[in-house]
Enzyme design. Structure first.
Site, short mmCIF file in Angstrom:
data_model
loop_
_atom_site.label_atom_id
_atom_site.label_comp_id
_atom_site.label_asym_id
_atom_site.label_seq_id
_atom_site.Cartn_x
_atom_site.Cartn_y
_atom_site.Cartn_z
N ARG A 157 -6.26 -5.55 -1.42
CA ARG A 157 -5.58 -5.86 -0.17
C ARG A 157 -6.55 -6.66 0.70
NH1 ARG A 157 -4.29 -0.42 -1.15
NH2 ARG A 157 -2.04 -0.07 -1.31
N LYS A 162 -5.69 2.00 2.30
CA LYS A 162 -4.83 2.72 3.25
C LYS A 162 -5.12 4.21 3.19
CE LYS A 162 -0.90 -0.41 3.09
NZ LYS A 162 0.51 -0.54 2.74
N HIS A 193 -1.98 -12.11 1.25
CA HIS A 193 -1.29 -11.06 0.48
C HIS A 193 -0.71 -11.59 -0.82
CE1 HIS A 193 0.60 -7.20 -0.17
NE2 HIS A 193 1.70 -7.83 -0.51
N ARG A 236 -2.88 -11.15 -3.73
CA ARG A 236 -2.91 -9.78 -4.28
C ARG A 236 -2.03 -9.67 -5.51
NH1 ARG A 236 -3.63 -4.39 -3.70
NH2 ARG A 236 -1.84 -3.01 -3.56
#
Length: 148
Positions: free
Chosen positions: A11, A37, A111, A114
């Site tokens: 990320r 996260k 992103h 990713r």
């Protein structure tokens, strides 16, 4: 940074949070510690060519292994922000549009990178371990667009 994002599937926040001491490039199988996260940590393998590029990048910046310094920094030497990463991607895409005009119609962000590695992996072998390391629930059903 772009190579790191595309080759690890990290990320953006994970990549930008890396300190030099999170890299273990001297192992037979280089790896990086990512913090994601929910303060979850995961160790991600790094391909040898990416490890070589990271070593060269560290030499260029005068960084030594095991330093508690941010790996990716902006123009003022501070840790690179999401906005800075987005700006870099936009600049690179704008430059690449000169030779690949079809990129002008694509929405490319940090992103999107990713998804590059799992998409490339799926083309050859549909590796479920990669899906698990990406922390995407059901990758095969999401069908993300990837940069061309």
């Amino acid at each position: 940074m772009l190579l790191f994002l595309g080759r690890t599937g990290a990320r953006v926040s994970e990549a930008l949070g890396i300190n030099v001491c999170d890299l273990d490039l001297d192992r037979a199988r280089p790896q990086v510690l990512l913090r994601g996260k929910g303060r979850k940590e995961r160790i991600v393998p790094i391909a040898n060519d990416l490890a070589r590029a990271l070593r060269a990048f560290m030499r260029e910046r005068g960084l030594k292994s095991h330093e508690e310094q941010p790996l990716f920094v902006g123009t003022h030497g501070e840790r690179l922000t999401r906005f800075g990463a987005t700006h870099i991607v936009r600049r690179v895409v704008a430059a690449a549009t000169l030779s690949r005009p079809e990129l002008a119609s694509k929405s490319v962000s940090p992103h999107v990178l990713r998804h590059y590695l799992p998409c490339r992996t799926m083309v050859g072998s549909c590796d479920r371990k990669m899906q698990a390391s990406e922390k995407h629930g059901d990758f095969l059903q999401k069908r993300p667009s990837h940069p061309t």
